[in-house]
Motif scaffolding. Structure first.
Motif, short mmCIF file in Angstrom:
data_model
loop_
_atom_site.label_atom_id
_atom_site.label_comp_id
_atom_site.label_asym_id
_atom_site.label_seq_id
_atom_site.Cartn_x
_atom_site.Cartn_y
_atom_site.Cartn_z
N TYR A 72 0.81 -1.09 -0.04
CA TYR A 72 0.06 0.04 0.21
C TYR A 72 0.92 1.20 -0.05
O TYR A 72 1.76 1.32 0.73
CB TYR A 72 -1.03 -0.13 1.27
N ARG A 78 -4.74 6.95 1.48
CA ARG A 78 -5.81 8.12 1.60
C ARG A 78 -7.44 7.66 1.19
O ARG A 78 -8.16 8.01 1.89
CB ARG A 78 -5.41 9.06 0.21
N SER A 79 -7.31 6.33 0.31
CA SER A 79 -8.55 6.13 0.03
C SER A 79 -9.00 5.21 1.15
O SER A 79 -10.43 5.58 1.43
CB SER A 79 -8.48 4.93 -1.15
N PHE A 80 -8.28 4.68 1.96
CA PHE A 80 -8.70 4.07 3.30
C PHE A 80 -9.38 5.36 4.24
O PHE A 80 -10.34 4.80 5.03
CB PHE A 80 -7.78 3.38 4.18
N ARG A 81 -8.51 6.19 4.16
CA ARG A 81 -8.94 7.37 5.18
C ARG A 81 -10.41 8.03 4.89
O ARG A 81 -11.31 8.25 5.56
CB ARG A 81 -7.85 8.51 5.21
N TRP A 82 -10.57 8.25 3.38
CA TRP A 82 -11.84 8.61 2.95
C TRP A 82 -12.85 7.55 3.32
O TRP A 82 -13.98 8.10 3.79
CB TRP A 82 -11.60 8.98 1.64
N SER A 83 -12.58 6.47 3.04
CA SER A 83 -13.59 5.47 3.24
C SER A 83 -14.10 5.24 4.93
O SER A 83 -15.34 5.23 5.15
CB SER A 83 -13.23 4.02 3.04
N MET A 84 -13.20 5.32 5.83
CA MET A 84 -13.38 5.36 7.16
C MET A 84 -14.09 6.67 7.42
O MET A 84 -15.04 6.53 8.39
CB MET A 84 -11.98 5.21 8.30
N TRP A 86 -16.12 8.26 5.75
CA TRP A 86 -17.68 8.11 5.12
C TRP A 86 -18.39 7.15 6.12
O TRP A 86 -19.67 7.17 6.39
CB TRP A 86 -17.86 7.77 3.60
N PHE A 87 -17.66 6.16 6.55
CA PHE A 87 -18.42 5.15 7.31
C PHE A 87 -18.92 5.73 8.63
O PHE A 87 -19.95 5.54 9.17
CB PHE A 87 -17.20 3.97 7.67
N SER A 90 -21.88 8.06 8.01
CA SER A 90 -23.04 6.97 7.94
C SER A 90 -23.42 6.78 9.46
O SER A 90 -24.52 6.65 9.74
CB SER A 90 -22.79 5.78 7.24
N ALA A 261 -7.81 4.37 12.44
CA ALA A 261 -9.04 4.06 12.30
C ALA A 261 -9.84 3.69 13.41
O ALA A 261 -10.94 4.12 13.71
CB ALA A 261 -9.48 3.11 10.89
#
Length: 283
Positions: A72, A78-84, A86-87, A90, A261
């Motif tokens: 990685y 960065r994609s992991f950070r955005w995903s967390m 947004w989670f 929610s 996270a």
């Protein structure tokens, strides 16, 4: 002039989303059958739990293996950070729905049902005010007070946020002992919180006659505090996994998003509890 490009790891297609879908189908279907008295309901429900656990261990284990293998780069991080992010957003909306239901019942619906023509046409003799089970409920109950276990649990969760921040500080300065000790203390505080909440529920059912079916007050109380307790359980599991990874030598001062996270999630749980303590218990 030579240009350098950052590598970007593209994972192979995964089988785990299928297992996740099957797990959720079995989980919700089994819960529905269980609530409707179908004998196979509990078996289907726990089968769904087992498949879900298998999916989580397999999928997250694969991600951990790839991360520790150095696959990685910055863009994946960065994609992991955005995903967390947004989670967690929610989850904010999830709790906002229940807080909104409490606001609607307490500020709008209950006063409306007890005033003017409404009380004469629908529920004669109903007196508004909070806490109340709502019109049509005659069984007396004692509302939960803010002092005692709720206040103690507030102190416990605030302390757990401090110990987790201390553990994060240790990781950033490569103090592995501080990292492990901080995580362990945070997990123990979370388990203490859950134990006290279970005791509080037993006390409410046995001595206060405060039950899930105690009208609007009981349902909003147990839904808000119960779902929060479920999130504390999930957070404690996440931190336990982080402790295991720390013991195994994972994470470096510059690369530890898995740990971050989990800390984001735990601090979110802390903030939700502060709102719960203020709105549900104190006011």
């Amino acid at each position: 002039m030579t240009q350098t490009f950052e590598k970007y790891f593209v994972p192979e297609p995964s089988k785990y989303p299928i297992f996740g879908s099957v797990a959720l189908l079995l989980f919700t279907g089994g819960a529905t059958m269980w609530l409707n008295g179908i004998k196979a309901g509990p078996w289907v429900f726990f089968l769904g739990i087992a498949v879900l656990v298998f999916m989580l261990f397999g999928w997250f284990g694969q991600v951990v293996h790839e991360s520790e293998g150095g696959k990685y780069g910055h863009r994946v991080d960065r994609s992991f950070r955005w995903s967390m992010g947004w989670f967690i957003f929610s989850e904010v909306m999830f709790f906002a729905a229940f807080f909104g239901a409490l606001f609607y019942a307490r500020v709008l619906a209950v006063p409306w049902l007890s005033t003017g023509d409404t009380v004469q046409l629908l529920w004669q003799g109903f007196v508004g005010g909070w806490p109340t089970a709502g019109p049509g409920k005659s069984s007396p109950f004692t509302p939960m007070t803010a002092w005692g276990i709720p206040a103690l649990n507030t102190l416990i969760l605030l302390s757990s946020g401090g110990t987790l921040t201390w553990a994060h500080h240790g990781l950033r300065h490569d103090k592995r002992g501080q990292l492990k000790l901080g995580l362990l203390v945070t997990i123990l505080l979370g388990l203490l919180f859950l134990g006290l909440q279970i005791y509080e529920y037993g006390h409410a059912y046995a001595e206060l006659n405060l039950r899930l079916d105690t009208g609007i007050y009981g349902s909003t109380f147990y839904f808000l505090t119960g779902f929060h307790g479920m999130h504390v359980t999930v957070g404690a599991i996440m931190l336990t996994v982080m402790l295991g990874r720390a013991i195994a030598g994972h994470f470096t001062p510059d690369s530890h998003f898995g740990f971050e996270a989990a800390t984001w999630y735990w601090h979110f749980v802390d903030v939700v509890w502060l709102l719960l303590f203020l709105v549900v218990y104190l006011l």
